[in-house]
Write a protein that holds these residues in place. Structure first.
Motif, PDB file in Angstrom:
ATOM      1  N   LEU A   8      -5.610   5.021  10.137  1.00  0.00           N
ATOM      2  CA  LEU A   8      -5.135   4.647   8.805  1.00  0.00           C
ATOM      3  C   LEU A   8      -4.622   5.868   8.047  1.00  0.00           C
ATOM      4  N   GLU A   9      -5.279   7.009   8.277  1.00  0.00           N
ATOM      5  CA  GLU A   9      -4.827   8.250   7.631  1.00  0.00           C
ATOM      6  C   GLU A   9      -3.638   8.868   8.350  1.00  0.00           C
ATOM      7  N   TYR A  27      -2.727   6.575   4.641  1.00  0.00           N
ATOM      8  CA  TYR A  27      -3.733   6.267   3.624  1.00  0.00           C
ATOM      9  C   TYR A  27      -4.748   7.403   3.513  1.00  0.00           C
ATOM     10  N   LYS A  28      -5.528   7.388   2.435  1.00  0.00           N
ATOM     11  CA  LYS A  28      -6.634   8.325   2.268  1.00  0.00           C
ATOM     12  C   LYS A  28      -7.928   7.519   2.332  1.00  0.00           C
ATOM     13  N   ILE A  83      -9.918   2.449   1.550  1.00  0.00           N
ATOM     14  CA  ILE A  83      -8.784   3.359   1.586  1.00  0.00           C
ATOM     15  C   ILE A  83      -7.897   3.167   0.359  1.00  0.00           C
ATOM     16  N   LYS A  84      -7.073   4.177   0.106  1.00  0.00           N
ATOM     17  CA  LYS A  84      -6.035   4.063  -0.917  1.00  0.00           C
ATOM     18  C   LYS A  84      -4.832   4.850  -0.443  1.00  0.00           C
ATOM     19  N   LYS A 114       0.567  -6.412   8.011  1.00  0.00           N
ATOM     20  CA  LYS A 114       1.510  -6.281   9.123  1.00  0.00           C
ATOM     21  C   LYS A 114       1.452  -4.884   9.733  1.00  0.00           C
ATOM     22  N   ASP A 115       1.348  -3.855   8.893  1.00  0.00           N
ATOM     23  CA  ASP A 115       1.274  -2.470   9.389  1.00  0.00           C
ATOM     24  C   ASP A 115      -0.015  -2.221  10.168  1.00  0.00           C
ATOM     25  N   ILE A 116      -1.120  -2.720   9.634  1.00  0.00           N
ATOM     26  CA  ILE A 116      -2.417  -2.478  10.277  1.00  0.00           C
ATOM     27  C   ILE A 116      -2.502  -3.203  11.613  1.00  0.00           C
TER      28      ILE A 116
END
Length: 266
Positions: A244-245, A250-251, A262-263, A210-212
């Motif tokens: 994303l970062e 995210y990293k 990513i994480k 949902k966020d992406i």
């Protein structure tokens, strides 16, 4: 942040690319012999606006602008001097403009001999539309697509024949323009495999998806497993990695144009 990448500010408002968020100006002039006018209620104009609206695009009808001279517009189209529209378009919130000219070609008059001593019972008129799809691109105007479409109308008098030709032209023109828009958008789509480490549940997977989906230029995202997604992206994938970062925190631990891992940052 990904080295060498500066994520564009307000990227969702970028105007150098057509997306479903792009707003359109529509300006079609009508030429009948030596007379040129802007008729915002003609069936071609209204049908095109209706169809674009149905496809989810926001539309601005330029035909209602009081300072637009149809003869100047006809000259601009004839000479393809679209740079002359820059000041006019700069006042608009739309990122793209459909501009064109519709002209009538009188093919057969009622009572005209069409051979073998036979007189035509109808007036036959062809309505021909020439159009250009323009976008703003870094202060310039770029021709993204163009085309010519025509349709025929037949009726006992020429006015009805013209109207029937316009009614027949309307859906053909709208379809042709939508095909060009879709073809351009399809050429810009990139499919990126996205791996998200640290997801442990279906509910977490859904929240990440949902966020992406809300990120600029993400057309669609498919869930293909826990922590695994396929993202259809409308720009350079490095912008996705950077978003994303910088936006979601995210990293990025691995990046290529077709794959991003990513994480959670930290």
């Amino acid at each position: 942040t990904i080295k060498g990448c500066v994520y564009p500010q307000q990227a969702e408002k970028a105007l150098s690319l057509l997306t479903k968020n792009t707003a359109f100006n529509v300006l079609l002039i009508v030429q009948d012999r030596n007379n040129i006018e802007i008729d915002e209620m003609n069936p071609v104009n209204t049908e095109l606006i209706n169809i674009l609206n149905q496809q989810g695009f926001e539309i601005y009808d330029f035909a209602g602008q009081p300072d637009i001279d149809p003869y100047k517009i006809e000259n601009i189209i004839a000479q393809r001097r679209f740079i002359s529209l820059r000041s006019l378009l700069s006042r608009s919130l739309a990122g793209a403009t459909i501009i064109g000219k519709i002209r009538f070609i009188y093919q057969t008059r009622g009572g005209q001999n069409i051979g073998y001593g036979i007189s035509s019972p109808f007036n036959v008129v062809r309505a021909q539309a020439q159009y250009y799809l323009l976008i703003k691109n870094k202060g310039r105007i770029r021709i993204l697509a163009s085309g010519t479409v025509s349709a025929k109308g037949m009726a006992p008098n020429s006015e009805d024949a013209k109207n029937k030709a316009m009614l027949a032209l309307a859906p053909k023109l709208a379809d042709d323009i939508l095909q060009k828009i879709e073809r351009y958008m399809a050429s810009k789509r990139k499919v990126v495999k996205l791996y998200v480490y640290g997801i442990k549940s279906v509910s977490d997977n859904f929240a990440v998806k949902k966020d992406i989906q809300k990120l600029p230029w993400v057309k669609s995202i498919k869930d293909v497993g826990i922590g695994k997604f396929t993202v259809e992206y409308l720009e350079n994938p490095i912008y996705l990695a950077n978003a994303l970062e910088s936006i979601l925190g995210y990293k990025v631990i691995d990046f290529s144009p077709t794959r991003i891992k990513i994480k959670k940052g930290g």
